[in-house]
Design a protein around this motif. Structure first.
Motif, PDB file in Angstrom:
ATOM      1  N   ASP A 125       0.762  -1.366  -0.009  1.00  0.00           N
ATOM      2  CA  ASP A 125       0.018   0.024   0.012  1.00  0.00           C
ATOM      3  C   ASP A 125       0.813   1.186  -0.212  1.00  0.00           C
ATOM      4  N   LEU A 126       1.981   1.321   0.814  1.00  0.00           N
ATOM      5  CA  LEU A 126       2.809   2.493   0.525  1.00  0.00           C
ATOM      6  C   LEU A 126       3.556   2.515  -0.454  1.00  0.00           C
ATOM      7  N   ALA A 127       3.891   1.456  -1.100  1.00  0.00           N
ATOM      8  CA  ALA A 127       4.725   1.549  -2.415  1.00  0.00           C
ATOM      9  C   ALA A 127       3.646   2.126  -3.395  1.00  0.00           C
ATOM     10  N   PHE A 128       2.392   1.607  -3.437  1.00  0.00           N
ATOM     11  CA  PHE A 128       1.431   2.342  -4.287  1.00  0.00           C
ATOM     12  C   PHE A 128       1.215   3.539  -4.072  1.00  0.00           C
ATOM     13  N   ILE A 129       0.976   4.355  -2.944  1.00  0.00           N
ATOM     14  CA  ILE A 129       0.753   5.424  -2.490  1.00  0.00           C
ATOM     15  C   ILE A 129       2.112   6.273  -2.881  1.00  0.00           C
ATOM     16  N   HIS A 130       3.226   6.041  -2.419  1.00  0.00           N
ATOM     17  CA  HIS A 130       4.190   6.908  -3.020  1.00  0.00           C
ATOM     18  C   HIS A 130       4.512   7.166  -4.262  1.00  0.00           C
ATOM     19  N   GLN A 165      21.132   2.358 -20.479  1.00  0.00           N
ATOM     20  CA  GLN A 165      20.974   0.868 -19.994  1.00  0.00           C
ATOM     21  C   GLN A 165      20.791   1.265 -18.457  1.00  0.00           C
ATOM     22  N   VAL A 166      19.583   0.643 -17.884  1.00  0.00           N
ATOM     23  CA  VAL A 166      19.738   0.982 -16.378  1.00  0.00           C
ATOM     24  C   VAL A 166      19.531  -0.512 -15.638  1.00  0.00           C
ATOM     25  N   LEU A 167      20.080  -0.190 -14.371  1.00  0.00           N
ATOM     26  CA  LEU A 167      20.008  -1.392 -13.553  1.00  0.00           C
ATOM     27  C   LEU A 167      19.548  -0.599 -12.093  1.00  0.00           C
ATOM     28  N   GLY A 168      18.161  -1.137 -11.777  1.00  0.00           N
ATOM     29  CA  GLY A 168      17.609  -0.553 -10.516  1.00  0.00           C
ATOM     30  C   GLY A 168      17.780  -1.498  -9.443  1.00  0.00           C
ATOM     31  N   VAL A 169      18.035  -1.156  -8.169  1.00  0.00           N
ATOM     32  CA  VAL A 169      18.219  -1.779  -7.106  1.00  0.00           C
ATOM     33  C   VAL A 169      17.222  -1.059  -5.792  1.00  0.00           C
ATOM     34  N   ASP A 170      16.603  -2.051  -5.182  1.00  0.00           N
ATOM     35  CA  ASP A 170      15.747  -1.458  -4.253  1.00  0.00           C
ATOM     36  C   ASP A 170      15.467  -2.476  -3.330  1.00  0.00           C
ATOM     37  N   ILE A 171      15.267  -2.280  -1.938  1.00  0.00           N
ATOM     38  CA  ILE A 171      14.952  -3.585  -0.944  1.00  0.00           C
ATOM     39  C   ILE A 171      13.455  -3.809  -0.747  1.00  0.00           C
ATOM     40  N   SER A 172      12.499  -2.951  -1.590  1.00  0.00           N
ATOM     41  CA  SER A 172      11.198  -3.255  -1.286  1.00  0.00           C
ATOM     42  C   SER A 172      10.727  -4.045  -2.588  1.00  0.00           C
ATOM     43  N   GLU A 173      10.249  -5.224  -2.363  1.00  0.00           N
ATOM     44  CA  GLU A 173       9.702  -6.189  -3.415  1.00  0.00           C
ATOM     45  C   GLU A 173       8.619  -5.534  -4.016  1.00  0.00           C
ATOM     46  N   ALA A 174       7.592  -4.641  -3.219  1.00  0.00           N
ATOM     47  CA  ALA A 174       6.264  -4.251  -3.645  1.00  0.00           C
ATOM     48  C   ALA A 174       6.808  -2.925  -4.597  1.00  0.00           C
ATOM     49  N   ALA A 175       7.752  -2.493  -4.374  1.00  0.00           N
ATOM     50  CA  ALA A 175       8.251  -1.039  -5.411  1.00  0.00           C
ATOM     51  C   ALA A 175       8.862  -1.606  -6.511  1.00  0.00           C
ATOM     52  N   ILE A 176       9.465  -2.836  -6.410  1.00  0.00           N
ATOM     53  CA  ILE A 176      10.271  -3.364  -7.579  1.00  0.00           C
ATOM     54  C   ILE A 176       9.223  -4.045  -8.492  1.00  0.00           C
ATOM     55  N   ARG A 179      -6.038  -0.286   6.360  1.00  0.00           N
ATOM     56  CA  ARG A 179      -4.999   0.403   7.068  1.00  0.00           C
ATOM     57  C   ARG A 179      -3.711  -0.351   7.199  1.00  0.00           C
ATOM     58  N   ASP A 180      -2.715   0.086   6.978  1.00  0.00           N
ATOM     59  CA  ASP A 180      -1.234  -0.236   7.409  1.00  0.00           C
ATOM     60  C   ASP A 180      -0.515   0.692   8.177  1.00  0.00           C
ATOM     61  N   ASP A 181       0.642   0.152   8.698  1.00  0.00           N
ATOM     62  CA  ASP A 181       1.714   1.213   9.637  1.00  0.00           C
ATOM     63  C   ASP A 181       2.945   0.824   9.378  1.00  0.00           C
ATOM     64  N   GLU A 182       3.742   1.792   9.112  1.00  0.00           N
ATOM     65  CA  GLU A 182       5.278   1.874   8.902  1.00  0.00           C
ATOM     66  C   GLU A 182       5.889   2.710   9.922  1.00  0.00           C
ATOM     67  N   VAL A 183       7.075   2.114  10.326  1.00  0.00           N
ATOM     68  CA  VAL A 183       8.023   3.374  10.865  1.00  0.00           C
ATOM     69  C   VAL A 183       9.394   3.387  10.287  1.00  0.00           C
ATOM     70  N   HIS A 184       9.876   4.387   9.682  1.00  0.00           N
ATOM     71  CA  HIS A 184      10.903   4.719   9.002  1.00  0.00           C
ATOM     72  C   HIS A 184      12.070   5.558  10.144  1.00  0.00           C
ATOM     73  N   ARG A 185      13.023   4.967  10.095  1.00  0.00           N
ATOM     74  CA  ARG A 185      14.191   5.874  10.835  1.00  0.00           C
ATOM     75  C   ARG A 185      15.119   6.188   9.843  1.00  0.00           C
ATOM     76  N   GLN A 186      15.567   7.290   9.813  1.00  0.00           N
ATOM     77  CA  GLN A 186      16.797   7.654   8.859  1.00  0.00           C
ATOM     78  C   GLN A 186      18.005   8.498   9.698  1.00  0.00           C
ATOM     79  N   ARG A 187      19.111   7.962   9.416  1.00  0.00           N
ATOM     80  CA  ARG A 187      20.310   8.661   9.715  1.00  0.00           C
ATOM     81  C   ARG A 187      20.614   9.915   9.085  1.00  0.00           C
ATOM     82  N   LEU A 188      20.642  11.061   9.861  1.00  0.00           N
ATOM     83  CA  LEU A 188      21.032  12.329   9.529  1.00  0.00           C
ATOM     84  C   LEU A 188      22.402  12.667   9.058  1.00  0.00           C
ATOM     85  N   TYR A 189      22.691  13.323   8.159  1.00  0.00           N
ATOM     86  CA  TYR A 189      24.232  13.632   7.877  1.00  0.00           C
ATOM     87  C   TYR A 189      24.451  15.063   7.991  1.00  0.00           C
ATOM     88  N   LYS A 190      25.858  15.293   8.011  1.00  0.00           N
ATOM     89  CA  LYS A 190      26.241  16.877   7.592  1.00  0.00           C
ATOM     90  C   LYS A 190      26.805  16.908   6.325  1.00  0.00           C
TER      91      LYS A 190
END
Length: 243
Positions: A8-13, A62-73, A193-204
């Protein structure tokens, strides 16, 4: 199936948050053209549903796409059937010899990939450098510290048959951004309904520039891709391998 960017989030995104990839495309293509990269293989790390991948394919790369999400791929493979896709960690995937590597829309920040450790980012820069042809380029963007101007922010967005609610909180001491995401998507007569929690490391910005330079890249930073100004707290990097 991974626990992040599920169906669902892959579709909405894909249908509701395509602006970043599509509005960035012209500016990134211009970066490639300025460096005389008008053909050859581009590795699209964190390709998501293939919006940017499709723009590359339209431009005859030519393109090689890589992603961890099966739904997005799954969406990406339908969108760009002539591209190659892998469901893998972008931090561990093998990077073949290529003309360019891109990692668009802050995908290097995400911590839901268990392979995203601080040292693996530096290792990734090294692996990309060695995979690029002389004169090749790495283009990517990140979120910096200070993305959330107050302690916590909440927001929502809705479409024809979906709604997404997002709560963002930044831990400045740990340099971590947490996004709590609730989605509702209409499936038949009812909303799911679905719920996800995403954590991201922030950089300088200066830390990333230093790391890239130590690898051997010639680095330029910017706050836009061409005419598209990046959202607050984002910075883009153009890291060229000397020819």
């Amino acid at each position: 199936m991974t626990e992040w960017y599920k169906e669902d989030l892959a579709f909405i995104h894909d249908v509701g948050f395509s602006d970043y990839a599509l509005k960035s495309a012209a500016g990134i293509l211009e970066i490639l053209h300025q460096r005389h990269i008008r053909s050859g293989l581009v590795v699209d790390l964190g390709c998501g549903t293939g919006l940017w991948t499709q723009e590359l394919a339209k431009a005859d790369y030519q393109v090689l796409g890589v992603d961890i999400s099966e739904a997005a791929i799954a969406i990406a493979r339908t969108r760009v059937p002539n591209a190659e896709f892998r469901v893998e960690s972008l931090f561990k995937t093998g990077i073949p010899p290529c003309n360019a590597v891109t990692a668009i829309s802050e995908c290097l920040n995400y911590l839901f990939d268990p392979d995203n450790q601080r040292e693996t980012l530096n290792q990734l820069f090294h692996r990309i450098y060695h995979a690029l042809i002389p004169g090749g380029v790495l283009v990517f963007d990140i979120i910096e510290l200070g993305d959330v101007p107050v302690e916590m922010t909440k927001g929502f967005k809705e479409g024809k048959d979906w709604i997404v609610l997002v709560e963002k909180e930044e831990d400045h001491d740990l340099a971590i951004l947490t996004r709590k995401i609730i989605t509702f998507r209409k499936i038949g007569e009812y909303y799911r309904r679905d719920d996800e929690v995403h954590r991201q490391r922030l950089y300088k910005e200066e830390d990333i520039v230093t790391e890239l330079s130590q690898v051997g890249f010639q680095v330029q930073t910017m706050r836009s891709y061409g005419q598209y100004t990046l959202p607050q707290g984002r910075v883009a990097f153009v890291a060229g391998k000397p020819g």
